[in-house]
Every structure is written in structure tokens, then in C-alpha cells.
Enzyme design. Structure first.
Site, PDB file in Angstrom:
ATOM      1  N   HIS A 142       0.855  -1.190   0.000  1.00  0.00           N
ATOM      2  CA  HIS A 142       0.000   0.000   0.000  1.00  0.00           C
ATOM      3  C   HIS A 142       0.898   1.249   0.000  1.00  0.00           C
ATOM      4  O   HIS A 142       0.983   1.969   0.995  1.00  0.00           O
ATOM      5  CB  HIS A 142      -0.894  -0.032   1.250  1.00  0.00           C
ATOM      6  CG  HIS A 142      -2.095   0.858   1.195  1.00  0.00           C
ATOM      7  ND1 HIS A 142      -2.418   1.640   0.103  1.00  0.00           N
ATOM      8  CD2 HIS A 142      -3.061   1.115   2.128  1.00  0.00           C
ATOM      9  CE1 HIS A 142      -3.530   2.316   0.356  1.00  0.00           C
ATOM     10  NE2 HIS A 142      -3.938   2.021   1.568  1.00  0.00           N
ATOM     11  N   GLN A 199      -0.315   4.857   1.043  1.00  0.00           N
ATOM     12  CA  GLN A 199      -0.462   4.968   2.491  1.00  0.00           C
ATOM     13  C   GLN A 199       0.892   5.276   3.133  1.00  0.00           C
ATOM     14  O   GLN A 199       1.005   6.150   3.997  1.00  0.00           O
ATOM     15  CB  GLN A 199      -1.029   3.651   3.052  1.00  0.00           C
ATOM     16  CG  GLN A 199      -1.225   3.658   4.543  1.00  0.00           C
ATOM     17  CD  GLN A 199      -2.305   4.651   4.975  1.00  0.00           C
ATOM     18  OE1 GLN A 199      -3.413   4.613   4.473  1.00  0.00           O
ATOM     19  NE2 GLN A 199      -1.980   5.548   5.900  1.00  0.00           N
ATOM     20  N   ARG A 217      -3.169  11.670   3.421  1.00  0.00           N
ATOM     21  CA  ARG A 217      -3.337  10.931   2.158  1.00  0.00           C
ATOM     22  C   ARG A 217      -3.546  11.907   1.014  1.00  0.00           C
ATOM     23  O   ARG A 217      -2.987  11.762  -0.071  1.00  0.00           O
ATOM     24  CB  ARG A 217      -4.533   9.964   2.249  1.00  0.00           C
ATOM     25  CG  ARG A 217      -4.351   8.795   3.188  1.00  0.00           C
ATOM     26  CD  ARG A 217      -3.297   7.811   2.701  1.00  0.00           C
ATOM     27  NE  ARG A 217      -3.598   7.249   1.387  1.00  0.00           N
ATOM     28  CZ  ARG A 217      -4.413   6.221   1.178  1.00  0.00           C
ATOM     29  NH1 ARG A 217      -4.955   5.582   2.194  1.00  0.00           N
ATOM     30  NH2 ARG A 217      -4.638   5.762  -0.053  1.00  0.00           N
TER      31      ARG A 217
HETATM   32  N1   CP Z   1      -6.239   3.605   4.560  1.00  0.00           N
HETATM   33  C1   CP Z   1      -6.982   3.377   3.475  1.00  0.00           C
HETATM   34  O1   CP Z   1      -6.484   3.017   2.389  1.00  0.00           O
HETATM   35  O2   CP Z   1      -8.317   3.631   3.649  1.00  0.00           O
HETATM   36  P1   CP Z   1      -9.505   3.261   2.644  1.00  0.00           P
HETATM   37  O3   CP Z   1      -9.593   1.778   2.597  1.00  0.00           O
HETATM   38  O4   CP Z   1     -10.709   3.906   3.229  1.00  0.00           O
HETATM   39  O5   CP Z   1      -9.165   3.832   1.295  1.00  0.00           O
HETATM   40  N1  NVA Z   2      -4.764  -4.136   5.503  1.00  0.00           N
HETATM   41  C1  NVA Z   2      -6.001  -3.486   5.163  1.00  0.00           C
HETATM   42  C2  NVA Z   2      -5.753  -2.060   4.758  1.00  0.00           C
HETATM   43  C3  NVA Z   2      -6.969  -1.259   4.423  1.00  0.00           C
HETATM   44  C4  NVA Z   2      -6.651   0.141   4.017  1.00  0.00           C
HETATM   45  C5  NVA Z   2      -6.698  -4.254   4.059  1.00  0.00           C
HETATM   46  O1  NVA Z   2      -6.039  -4.707   3.123  1.00  0.00           O
HETATM   47  O2  NVA Z   2      -7.925  -4.417   4.147  1.00  0.00           O
END
Ligand code: CP
Ligand code: NVA
Length: 307
Positions: free
Chosen positions: A129, A132, A292
Site C-alpha cells: 500500500h 499509504q 493521504r
Molecule cells: N487507509 C486506506 O487506504 O483507507 P480506505 O480503505 O478507506 O481507502
Molecule cells: N490491511 C487493510 C488495509 C486497508 C486500508 C486491508 O487490506 O484491508
């Protein structure tokens, strides 16, 4: 063609450049608004999973920079189901200046990047990610002035968020430690790549199973859900296994008095984090979520502004 699929694709100088740009765009925005540096540019937002932060921050980010974003829901696109990924890539690449995608299989992002002919941004995959992590770094830099030498301790599942957090830490000279239960480690490939990068940056990477031990010198305590999107069938087992990994006041008390607590959100209050901690004085989760928007403006400017 530049893409944003992994922190590890970038060197320290480029990541710092993007973060500097993010900070100056944040400052400019707060002083009355951004210049329309993405006028005429469009961003397709492809989602295979739900989202609040990623969707809204990209939509608003494009709007602030004079561009346009459009959302495609999981049901509409059917990545690899309704239509082959490479077909979607080629078609969307003709409509939009860039594509942000949130997917299950990381390989689908790689395939989009191969065929779209426009930049692909990773809005979360089962592997990592990176957007993030950029917001996380921005938040840590705002707090401590730097990433270098900062001790970041992640408590919980060695998941996509943990991987990108480790990546940004080792690229920017922070130390990264993780406490996770046996069997919930980060992927080996991610660890070995990060260990190589740490040799250059001087970062330390440490592994623990005991959260109390891991937080002893932490400047940042970070946690995420125990049950990522797509793992719902394992809920019961995961809740049982991760119970000792809750970020609660008792754990915070074991770290330094100016430790900050971060979470990518959405959080599950009473599970990986308590109300007391999430709403308490150490928590930075809301400014972190707001970052973000700013971090991604830096990414968008880097990928699209001077094309
Ligand atoms: N942290 C994050 O990516 O949040 P969302 O799943 O709401 O986009
Ligand atoms: N680890 C979580 C992050 C969400 C932003 C997922 O993959 O659901």
C-alpha cells in the site's frame, strides 16, 4: 513511463522529492488553493474493494490540482472477470491520463502497467500500500522533522500496510521493527528486498513476537486491522491469534512518553486498537488520514504535471 506500484521502485532522492512537493502543495492549499498544474488531466479510479480515504483523497486531490477523476466501482469493472485486465488497461489508457487501481492480486497492477500506456498508481493490493506509506512518512516528518533514525514499530499482521511501511522506513533511514504472531510474517521477498535497501540507508530491521519487547524504544507505534479485505472467512481464528497484539494504553505506557500512534484506518475499535488510544493524546490517525490527500498530490504532480 513512470508508475507508482511500490516504494521499492524509487530511490531515496525521488521519494524525498515527492514528499517535499507534497509538503509544499499542502502549504499552498492551506494558503488559499493549489495552482491548476493538472489542468486537462484525468484519473480513472478502479476499485475492486471498498474505500473511504483512497477514493475521496484522490478525487479531491485531482480537483484541487485542476484535473478530473472518475470512479469505477468493483461491480462495474470486474477486473479479470467481466473483462481481461489487459483489455481494460488498453481501453482505459485511451480515456484517462493515469489509472489508480485498488486490487486483490498485485499482479493485476503489474499487468495494467504493462498494457495501459499511462501511469498506474497502486491504491492497495494484497501485497502492499505505497500511497499509504507516503502519507505515513509525511506525518512522521511533520512530527519529528525527519525519518532518519526514527524508530517505527508495527504491531500486528505482516500485511500490505506493514510491507509498505517497512519499505518507506528503510528507504528514508528510519528503523523498522515488527511484532507479529508466528505464521503472520511479512512476505519473505519483501523482507529480503528491504534488508538490502537497509544496507544502503543504515536502517535497522528487527523482528519480535512479543509486542511489549518491540515497543521499548518506539517513537511511532503503528497498527492495522487483523482482518484485511478478502480475509473475512478467517475472522474467528485471526481474532483469537491477534488478541495479545492489541495497541492499548498498557502497551503505550511501555514506550517513550512522546510516542505517537498511527493506523491507516479503517480501525476496529476494541480489537487492534482501543478507543482510549485511538482517541487519546498520542494518536495521530486523523492528521495521518488527511495526509493521504497531500501525499498523493505529490505523487500525482510527480507522475503527471511535467509529462
Ligand atoms: N487507509 C486506506 O487506504 O483507507 P480506505 O480503505 O478507506 O481507502
Ligand atoms: N490491511 C487493510 C488495509 C486497508 C486500508 C486491508 O487490506 O484491508
Amino acid at each position: 513511463m513512470k508508475h507508482f506500484l511500490s516504494i521499492m521502485d524509487y530511490d531515496e532522492a525521488t521519494l524525498s522529492l515527492i514528499l517535499d512537493e507534497a509538503r509544499s502543495l499542502k502549504d499552498e492549499y492551506r494558503k488559499g488553493g493549489n495552482k491548476p498544474i493538472l489542468k486537462g488531466k484525468s484519473l480513472a479510479l478502479v476499485f475492486q474493494k471498498p474505500s473511504l480515504r483512497t477514493r475521496v483523497s484522490f478525487e479531491m486531490g485531482m480537483q484541487h490540482l485542476g484535473g478530473y477523476a472518475f470512479y469505477l466501482s468493483p461491480d462495474e469493472i470486474g477486473l479479470g472477470k467481466r473483462e481481461a485486465v489487459k483489455d481494460i488497461a488498453q481501453v482505459l489508457g485511451g480515456y484517462a491520463s493515469a489509472i489508480m487501481a485498488r486490487v486483490f492480486q498485485h499482479q493485476h497492477l503489474v499487468e495494467l502497467a504493462e498494457y495501459a500506456g499511462v501511469p498506474i498508481i497502486n491504491g492497495l493490493s494484497d501485497y502492499n500500500h505505497p500511497c499509504q506509506a507516503m502519507a505515513d512518512a509525511l506525518t512522521i516528518i511533520e512530527e519529528f522533522g525527519n525519518m532518519k533514525g526514527i524508530n517505527i514499530t508495527y504491531i500486528g499482521d505482516g500485511n500490505n500496510v506493514a510491507v509498505s511501511l517497512m519499505d518507506i522506513a528503510v528507504k528514508l533511514g528510519a528503523n523498522f521493527s515488527i511484532a507479529n504472531p508466528d505464521g503472520y510474517d511479512m512476505p519473505e521477498q519483501a523482507i529480503s528486498t528491504a534488508q538490502k535497501a537497509a544496507l544502503t540507508s543504515g536502517s535497522r530491521i528487527s523482528f519480535y513476537t512479543d509486542p511489549s519487547e518491540a515497543v521499548h524504544d518506539a517513537d511511532v507505534i503503528y497498527t492495522d486491522t487483523w482482518i484485511s479485505m478478502g480475509q473475512e472467512a478467517q475472522s474467528e481464528e485471526r481474532i483469537r491469534t491477534f488478541k495479545p497484539y492489541q495497541v492499548n494504553q498498557q502497551l503505550i505506557d511501555k514506550a517513550s512518553s512522546n510516542v505517537i500512534v498511527m493506523h491507516c484506518l479503517p480501525s476496529h475499535r476494541g480489537f487492534e486498537i482501543t478507543d482510549e488510544v485511538q482517541d487519546g493524546p498520542h494518536s495521530r490517525v486523523i492528521p495521518q488520514a488527511h495526509n493521504r490527500l497531500h501525499a498523493q498530490k505529490g505523487i500525482l504532480a510527480y507522475l503527471l504535471a511535467k509529462e
